[in-house]
Design a protein around this motif. Sequence first.
Motif, PDB file in Angstrom:
ATOM      1  N   THR A 190       0.812  -1.214   0.000  1.00  0.00           N
ATOM      2  CA  THR A 190       0.000   0.000   0.000  1.00  0.00           C
ATOM      3  C   THR A 190       0.847   1.266   0.000  1.00  0.00           C
ATOM      4  O   THR A 190       1.754   1.439   0.823  1.00  0.00           O
ATOM      5  CB  THR A 190      -0.928   0.020   1.233  1.00  0.00           C
ATOM      6  N   ILE A 191       0.514   2.152  -0.924  1.00  0.00           N
ATOM      7  CA  ILE A 191       1.084   3.508  -0.965  1.00  0.00           C
ATOM      8  C   ILE A 191       0.018   4.434  -0.390  1.00  0.00           C
ATOM      9  O   ILE A 191      -1.074   4.564  -0.951  1.00  0.00           O
ATOM     10  CB  ILE A 191       1.432   3.914  -2.406  1.00  0.00           C
ATOM     11  N   LEU A 192       0.308   5.061   0.739  1.00  0.00           N
ATOM     12  CA  LEU A 192      -0.707   5.820   1.482  1.00  0.00           C
ATOM     13  C   LEU A 192      -0.567   7.318   1.279  1.00  0.00           C
ATOM     14  O   LEU A 192       0.492   7.899   1.488  1.00  0.00           O
ATOM     15  CB  LEU A 192      -0.575   5.512   2.981  1.00  0.00           C
ATOM     16  N   PHE A 193      -1.670   7.946   0.858  1.00  0.00           N
ATOM     17  CA  PHE A 193      -1.827   9.399   0.970  1.00  0.00           C
ATOM     18  C   PHE A 193      -2.847   9.627   2.068  1.00  0.00           C
ATOM     19  O   PHE A 193      -3.944   9.056   2.039  1.00  0.00           O
ATOM     20  CB  PHE A 193      -2.338  10.012  -0.340  1.00  0.00           C
ATOM     21  N   LEU A 194      -2.513  10.479   3.052  1.00  0.00           N
ATOM     22  CA  LEU A 194      -3.443  10.788   4.127  1.00  0.00           C
ATOM     23  C   LEU A 194      -3.418  12.287   4.364  1.00  0.00           C
ATOM     24  O   LEU A 194      -2.393  12.856   4.735  1.00  0.00           O
ATOM     25  CB  LEU A 194      -3.076  10.023   5.401  1.00  0.00           C
ATOM     26  N   GLY A 195      -4.544  12.939   4.128  1.00  0.00           N
ATOM     27  CA  GLY A 195      -4.647  14.389   4.286  1.00  0.00           C
ATOM     28  C   GLY A 195      -5.885  14.905   3.580  1.00  0.00           C
ATOM     29  O   GLY A 195      -6.729  14.124   3.112  1.00  0.00           O
ATOM     30  N   ARG A 196      -6.008  16.214   3.497  1.00  0.00           N
ATOM     31  CA  ARG A 196      -7.129  16.797   2.763  1.00  0.00           C
ATOM     32  C   ARG A 196      -6.989  16.474   1.276  1.00  0.00           C
ATOM     33  O   ARG A 196      -5.890  16.576   0.718  1.00  0.00           O
ATOM     34  CB  ARG A 196      -7.172  18.311   2.950  1.00  0.00           C
ATOM     35  N   ILE A 197      -8.082  16.095   0.654  1.00  0.00           N
ATOM     36  CA  ILE A 197      -8.070  15.881  -0.797  1.00  0.00           C
ATOM     37  C   ILE A 197      -8.203  17.262  -1.430  1.00  0.00           C
ATOM     38  O   ILE A 197      -9.290  17.793  -1.626  1.00  0.00           O
ATOM     39  CB  ILE A 197      -9.227  14.955  -1.238  1.00  0.00           C
ATOM     40  N   HIS A 198      -7.059  17.872  -1.729  1.00  0.00           N
ATOM     41  CA  HIS A 198      -7.027  19.284  -2.131  1.00  0.00           C
ATOM     42  C   HIS A 198      -5.982  19.467  -3.224  1.00  0.00           C
ATOM     43  O   HIS A 198      -4.969  18.755  -3.273  1.00  0.00           O
ATOM     44  CB  HIS A 198      -6.694  20.160  -0.924  1.00  0.00           C
ATOM     45  N   GLU A 199      -6.222  20.445  -4.071  1.00  0.00           N
ATOM     46  CA  GLU A 199      -5.323  20.727  -5.190  1.00  0.00           C
ATOM     47  C   GLU A 199      -3.879  20.915  -4.748  1.00  0.00           C
ATOM     48  O   GLU A 199      -2.944  20.435  -5.387  1.00  0.00           O
ATOM     49  CB  GLU A 199      -5.822  21.980  -5.916  1.00  0.00           C
ATOM     50  N   LYS A 200      -3.684  21.638  -3.642  1.00  0.00           N
ATOM     51  CA  LYS A 200      -2.312  21.966  -3.246  1.00  0.00           C
ATOM     52  C   LYS A 200      -1.521  20.739  -2.789  1.00  0.00           C
ATOM     53  O   LYS A 200      -0.295  20.754  -2.770  1.00  0.00           O
ATOM     54  CB  LYS A 200      -2.304  23.036  -2.149  1.00  0.00           C
ATOM     55  N   LYS A 201      -2.225  19.659  -2.446  1.00  0.00           N
ATOM     56  CA  LYS A 201      -1.548  18.454  -1.962  1.00  0.00           C
ATOM     57  C   LYS A 201      -0.940  17.615  -3.088  1.00  0.00           C
ATOM     58  O   LYS A 201      -0.259  16.627  -2.817  1.00  0.00           O
ATOM     59  CB  LYS A 201      -2.533  17.586  -1.172  1.00  0.00           C
ATOM     60  N   GLY A 202      -1.200  17.993  -4.348  1.00  0.00           N
ATOM     61  CA  GLY A 202      -0.642  17.236  -5.461  1.00  0.00           C
ATOM     62  C   GLY A 202      -1.292  15.878  -5.666  1.00  0.00           C
ATOM     63  O   GLY A 202      -0.657  14.959  -6.210  1.00  0.00           O
ATOM     64  N   CYS A 203      -2.561  15.745  -5.271  1.00  0.00           N
ATOM     65  CA  CYS A 203      -3.250  14.452  -5.397  1.00  0.00           C
ATOM     66  C   CYS A 203      -3.314  13.992  -6.845  1.00  0.00           C
ATOM     67  O   CYS A 203      -3.156  12.791  -7.136  1.00  0.00           O
ATOM     68  CB  CYS A 203      -4.665  14.553  -4.830  1.00  0.00           C
ATOM     69  N   ASP A 204      -3.570  14.924  -7.768  1.00  0.00           N
ATOM     70  CA  ASP A 204      -3.649  14.548  -9.188  1.00  0.00           C
ATOM     71  C   ASP A 204      -2.290  14.056  -9.694  1.00  0.00           C
ATOM     72  O   ASP A 204      -2.218  13.119 -10.506  1.00  0.00           O
ATOM     73  CB  ASP A 204      -4.158  15.723 -10.022  1.00  0.00           C
TER      74      ASP A 204
END
Length: 400
Positions: free
Chosen positions: A205-219
Motif C-alpha cells: 500500500t502507498i498511502l496518501f493521508l490528508g485533505r483531498i485538495h489541489e495543493k496536496k498534489g493528489c492529481d
Amino acid sequence: MKILHLLSTVDPRAGGPIEGVLQSGISMQTMGHEIEVVSLDAPDAPWLASFPLRLHALGPARGFYGLTPKLVPWLKEHATRFDAVIVNGLWQYHGYGTWKALRDSSVPYYVFPHGMLDPWFKRTYPLKHLKKSLYWPWAEYRVLRDARRVLFTTQEERLLARESFKLYRANEEVVAFGTRPPPADSTALREAFLAKFPQLAGKRTILFLGRIHEKKGCDLLLKAFANVRDIDTNAHLVMAGPDDGEFAANLRTLAKELGIETRMTWTGMLSGDLKWGAFRTSDVFALPSHQENFGIAVAEALGSRLPVLISDKVNIWREVKEDGAGIVTTDTVEGAADALSTWLRMDTAAVEAMREQAFKTFMQRFHVDAMSKDLVRVLRETAGPRGGRTDALRLKRQAG
C-alpha cells in the motif's frame, strides 16, 4: 505557565493547525502548564464534545472571515489570566480580533502563520491574493507587526513568508514542531484497519493521508501511480481524507480515465485507531504537495516507521533528505513517478534501513515533547514584564 491558543475552528477536518494545538497542548499539560483554547465555532458544533482541552467556543462566526462579536470583549475580560496568547493561522477574524483586544495590553500575543504566508498561494490564486493585498495593510500586517513573536516551524517557512507581501514586518523566530508517537499496539491497529478495508490485505500500500485538495498534489500522485503500476502488480494506492468535494469527484473521474480505479481505495477521512492502522498497514507514505508548511501527517508517518515520498515543497524536506528517511523529488508527475519507481524497486535491506531511519528522524526532530519544550523556552524568554510596551508599539505603528 498559563497559555491560551486561538483557532478559527477545532473541527479536525481543518487539518494540521488543530492537530498541532491539540498535541502540544496535551504534552504541555503533562509538563504542568495550563492550556485553554478559544475557537470561533458555534457552541453546539458537533466536534466540540470530543476536544480534550478546555475550550471556549465563542461563535457562531459570520461568513467565511469568521466575524465573531464576542471575541474582543472576551479577550479583554480574560486575557490577563494568561502568560501568553497564541494565534494559530491567518486570514480570519481570530487574528485581527486578538490584535484589536491586546495590541496595547500587558499580555503578549504570538502568531503561528502555519504556512499561510507561502508565496505558492500568491502564484496559484492571483485574484485571491489581490483581495488579500487590499486587506493586508489594515489587518494581517498589523497582527504580525505587533506580535511579540511570529513563530515559524521551519527555516524554509520563515524565508518564504517574506516573499508574499512587500509590506512586511515581524519579530521572527523558528521553533520546533511535532506530534505524538503512534499507539504501541501495531498488530491490533493493523487488524482493525484491515477489518474495515479487507481488500488491502497483502497489498503493497502507498498511502496518501490528508485533505483531498489541489495543493496536496493528489492529481500528480494518481498520474504518477498510473505510470509505475506495472513495476509491482501488488502495489495499491490508498487515498485517505475528506473526499466529498468537487476536486475529489474530479480525481475519481481521473482514476477511471487512467485505468487505475481497481488499484485504488478511497477511505474517506480516517481518525483514531483507523488512522494509525492505515499508517501501520502501509508500505510507504506519499505526499507530492505543491505547498506544505510542515505536514503533521509526514511526521506521523515517520513515527510509524513509514518512509515518506515527498516533494521539495514540503518544508521539512531538507531534514528528510539529510537523514535518508525518505525520497525527495519535485512537485511534478515526473518527480512523483521517480519517487514511486525508486521505492518499488528498492531491495529489502534498503527498505528496512529506511524504515529504521524514519523512526529515528521522528524521535530526534519531530516528537511533540521537543516542540513543547522549545515553545515554552520562547515564551519564557520573551513573555516577561514589558515596561513601556504601549509607547514602543505606538512608535512602531507610526513608523509603519
